[in-house]
Design a protein around this motif. Structure first.
Motif, PDB file in Angstrom:
ATOM      1  N   GLU A 128     -32.331  26.709 -12.834  1.00  0.00           N
ATOM      2  CA  GLU A 128     -32.421  24.942 -13.388  1.00  0.00           C
ATOM      3  C   GLU A 128     -31.400  24.416 -11.633  1.00  0.00           C
ATOM      4  N   LYS A 174     -36.938  20.963 -14.558  1.00  0.00           N
ATOM      5  CA  LYS A 174     -35.235  20.176 -14.496  1.00  0.00           C
ATOM      6  C   LYS A 174     -34.608  20.808 -13.639  1.00  0.00           C
ATOM      7  N   GLY A 228     -32.672  13.150 -16.806  1.00  0.00           N
ATOM      8  CA  GLY A 228     -31.411  14.037 -16.870  1.00  0.00           C
ATOM      9  C   GLY A 228     -29.718  13.160 -16.918  1.00  0.00           C
ATOM     10  N   ARG A 240     -34.923  15.389 -13.913  1.00  0.00           N
ATOM     11  CA  ARG A 240     -36.532  16.066 -14.260  1.00  0.00           C
ATOM     12  C   ARG A 240     -37.149  15.905 -13.257  1.00  0.00           C
TER      13      ARG A 240
END
Length: 327
Positions: A215, A248, A277, A292
């Motif tokens: 991420e 994400k 987020g 996201r």
């Protein structure tokens, strides 16, 4: 004077040749002193590479001259620390030195972390305050011939061309002695540059034990090998990569107004109040947030301490590969 410092002093004339080889004109190069932001650890001994290989996400045993980006993970596969590893060539005494650049606030924590696993290994690990890190960002370069490989203590930033080059020089060295006439920027200039291009760095951007490496765009920043042997935290990271599902990502933000430091960790919400987020860190009107991907085009806000909502506009950095080209 230590052997590393002696080597750096001896190599001083080569810094200029390394950064600006024949055929490359110096144009608008900015230099940022990072001694207050970034620290160094030295790993010395014949087992240094194999020792570090089992602790970081990248393949240290494949590192030759130059630099390599990686994360140290915990057993749950979450990032503890982001590091840049340098192999120090040309040591006449046959030593196998590695330098590990990290957040200056994390030097002691990383030192302790490495020592936990430093058993049955002939590896000497210690802080290296006699050397400091500089970042060089070339706004514009004109190439008339292929550059030579960069020299000792000078290497392209392994995270990508947008971050320029790293130079490790003796602490206290006047950079003008190495590169006369170079434009000196401030630490804030450097942080703005990172946030503008969506490059996280240090414990504020990558909170230890919270951030997930994929991420955090570790693949995009050349910080992971999926073909190396086992390392701490590998299982979850490899499984996430092979499923190909990352919902994400840490992305750059433009803020309608600056946020205070205490906003770190604040919820990013849509206009309807849905969670989109979490905000990580920022300076002025720039910042980073874990967002996201399905919410990227929605109207997003951050509200801190009952104040007025601050509108945030996320974007995908231009240096990222096209969708489908990487995890």
């Amino acid at each position: 004077m230590t052997s590393l410092l002696q080597a750096a002093v001896a190599m001083r004339p080569r810094f200029v040749a390394a950064l600006f080889p024949p055929g490359v004109r110096r144009l608008s190069t900015r230099c940022f002193p990072l001694s207050g932001l970034r620290g160094l650890l030295r790993l010395r001994g014949p087992g240094s590479a194999s020792f570090l290989h089992g602790l970081v996400t990248n393949d240290v045993e494949q590192l030759k001259d130059g630099a390599m980006y990686a994360h140290l993970l915990n057993v749950q596969g979450r990032s503890l620390f982001d590091v840049i590893v340098y192999r120090v060539p040309g040591q006449g005494d046959g030593s196998h030195d590695l330098l590990m650049e990290c957040d200056a606030a994390a030097v002691d924590s990383i030192h302790r972390h490495l020592q936990v696993y430093n058993f049955r290994k002939k590896v000497d690990v210690r802080p290296c305050p006699e050397l400091s890190v500089w970042a060089f960002v070339q706004k514009k370069l004109e190439l008339t011939e292929k550059p030579r490989p960069l020299a000792l203590f000078c290497a392209p930033d392994p995270r990508g061309p947008v971050m320029g080059s790293r130079v490790v020089a003796p602490t206290g060295q006047d950079i003008a002695d190495i590169l006369p006439g170079v434009e000196i920027g401030t630490v804030l200039d450097y942080i703005r540059h990172r946030y503008q291009h969506g490059v996280p760095e240090g414990v504020k951007d990558l909170p230890p034990g919270e951030a997930l490496p994929l991420e955090s765009n570790l693949v995009y920043m050349n910080g992971i090998s999926f073909s190396k042997g086992c390392y701490i935290g590998q299982e979850l990271t490899a499984r996430t990569h092979h499923t190909g599902v990352i919902r994400k990502r840490l992305v750059p933000l433009h803020l309608s107004s600056p946020l205070p430091p205490e906003a770190a960790g604040a919820e990013v919400t849509t206009a309807s109040g849905k969670s989109a987020g979490k905000y990580r860190a920022g300076v002025d009107h720039l910042g980073l947030a874990l967002i996201r991907l399905v919410c990227m085009k929605e109207e997003l806000h951050i509200t801190v301490g009952g104040g007025a909502p601050v509108r945030v506009t996320p974007s995908l950095p231009a240096w990222w590969p096209p969708p489908g080209d990487g995890a």
